[in-house]
Design a protein around this motif. Structure first.
Motif: not given
Length: 502
Positions: A35-44, A131-142, A149-154
């Motif tokens: 569920l937490p990953h649904v927003p970024v999938a929806a943005l993509i 956007a997937v690598p951007v999201y994964l990098l931010a997620l794995r580090r934070s 999701t916010a950084l992938a949206a940017a």
């Protein structure tokens, strides 16, 4: 155990990330972990739908000229039909104009759906996928799906990304994804994915080395010296071979675009800051350059400057754009800025996730997202942007339908010279030229025959030209009008068939 290869490294990273529940969830059911990953999938998905439909509508509304849409469409179509990829629209070999061997990956798609729209949809998917690598990098580090999701949206909101996406089709869309994967693999240290992505980058275009060399230097200092040296040397070697061997053989010159380098070429440009200081400074801050630099940085709130080592991977490419005397390279409306966007996005994600506390990281993410929203409103093409409509005619309009009917008069195997709004719709043939070529060479070959009548002008069987021609084109048509008969007209286009020998 042997580490996974490059084709499975990223899917494994996605699977592992999804398998990790966010704080407080524990051993939750699988749907709660996803569920937490649904927003970024929806943005993509929203990006793909928005820009996929818009790209196709622009093309269907005759908003994609032969330069460059028709060049790549004809080139890939020729390859898919096992013809030599000599693109008659611009009079150059597809791989000699630029060493875009990555286009071979698009060829199988033309066996299924041989249409320019295929390239446009592919381009949108490639760009959105970065956007997937951007999201994964931010997620794995934070470990924060919201921040990631916010950084992938940017990234997806970036106006240079959106504008470049709508500028017809260009192979740089592959570079957007490959460089995003390469930077992700370097930071998260997946050597095989890194090597595969670097190879993919170099196969996009000869000057992709300007991105790969700084990446190799980062790997040298931060991860692995041997691999870092290998990446730098490999990128340099490939660039030399691309220019001095591939392009030189296919075009007969290795410096076709050298006139875009100011001060007389590379040597003059290198000497200019020392020999012509005042002139160099005036040049550097002239034209679109200052505003272009502002737009590129402001779109991420300049956040990547706090820890700039990842964003610095784009410095050579940014310098190439800034110092060129080709003004399109300093405008976000064109594809030249596309590869910089994922680098700056990953650099921003790298910076924000390095902030000391969760609160600071959340504030940093909110700041970057706010800057991205504002820049998208100012210069982007989202539905909420100030100018959300890319110029084109509605495909369902009476004018477009009339043009469609007129173009049906052109046989599929005829040799045709078509005006620039129409040639990208008539290029699935071995010989299609952009009017007024070949009756008056215009942006054709190596530009050595400009304004001349080419020897094969008498072989043109059909003309597709605007009814209201500009003066120079009207004079060219008047000189050959007695050789052609009008066979169809509508929507401001006239179709002529050759009636007599020249």
């Amino acid at each position: 155990r042997r580490p996974p290869g490059p084709l499975v490294s990223l899917p494994l990273a996605v699977a592992r990330t999804v398998a990790v529940a966010p704080p407080g969830v524990g051993a939750a059911p699988r749907y709660l972990r996803v569920l937490p990953h649904v927003p970024v999938a929806a943005l993509i998905a929203a990006y793909v739908v928005r820009f996929g439909l818009l790209s196709v509508q622009v093309y269907d509304g005759y908003g994609s000229p032969g330069y460059d849409m028709g060049i790549f469409d004809q080139g890939v179509w020729l390859l898919s039909r096992f013809h030599a990829p000599f693109v008659t629209i611009n009079g150059r070999d597809l791989f000699g104009d630029h060493t875009s061997f990555v286009l071979l990956l698009a060829v199988p798609l033309y066996w299924i759906w041989p249409a320019a729209q295929t390239l446009l949809v592919l381009q949108v998917v490639l760009i959105a996928a970065a956007a997937v690598p951007v999201y994964l990098l931010a997620l794995r580090r934070s470990r924060s799906p919201g921040l990631a999701t916010a950084l992938a949206a940017a990234y997806l909101l970036n106006p240079a990304l959106q504008q470049g996406n709508l500028e017809q089709f260009h192979p740089e869309s592959f570079l957007v994804l490959f460089v995003a994967l390469a930077v992700y693999a370097a930071v998260e240290w997946s050597p095989r994915l890194l090597i595969g992505s670097v190879i993919g980058c170099l196969l996009v275009k000869e000057d992709a080395a300007l991105l790969i060399i700084p990446l190799g230097l980062w790997v040298y200092f931060r991860r692995d010296r041997v691999l870092g040296v290998g990446i730098v040397v490999g990128a340099l070697a490939y660039a030399v071979v691309a220019f001095k061997v591939v392009i030189a053989i296919l075009l007969g010159t290795d410096s076709f675009y050298a006139d875009r380098i100011p001060f007389g070429g590379l040597a003059g440009l290198a000497a200019a800051p020392f020999v012509h200081i005042g002139k160099f400074v005036k040049y550097t801050f002239g034209g679109y350059r200052p505003f272009y630099m502002w737009q590129m940085g402001f779109s991420f709130g300049w956040g990547f400057l706090v820890a700039p080592e990842i964003a610095a991977i784009g410095l050579l490419t940014l310098a190439e754009n800034m110092l060129s005397d080709f003004p399109y390279m300093q405008q976000i409306n064109y594809h030249y800025s596309l590869p910089l966007v994922p680098v700056f996005a990953l650099g921003t994600a790298f910076t924000v996730t390095r902030l000391a506390t969760p609160g600071r990281r959340a504030a940093g993410g909110a700041y970057v997202a706010g800057a991205a929203l504002l820049s998208c409103w100012l210069w982007g093409l989202a539905p909420f942007s100030r100018t959300p409509v890319y110029p084109h005619s509605a495909p369902a309009s009476a004018e477009v339908r009339a043009v469609n009917r007129a173009l049906e008069a052109v046989p599929p195997d005829a040799v045709v010279s078509a005006d620039y709004p129409f040639v990208a719709h008539l290029d699935h043939r071995t010989r299609a030229y952009q009017w007024p070529t070949p009756f008056r060479a215009n942006y054709w070959g190596l530009y050595k025959q400009e304004s001349q009548r080419l020897p094969f002008a008498g072989q043109i069987q059909y003309l597709v030209i605007r009814t209201d021609l500009p003066p120079d084109d009207a004079r060219t048509f008047a000189s050959i009008a007695n050789q052609f008969t009008l066979v169809a007209r509508g929507g401001g286009v006239s179709v002529y068939r050759r009636a007599t020998r020249p």
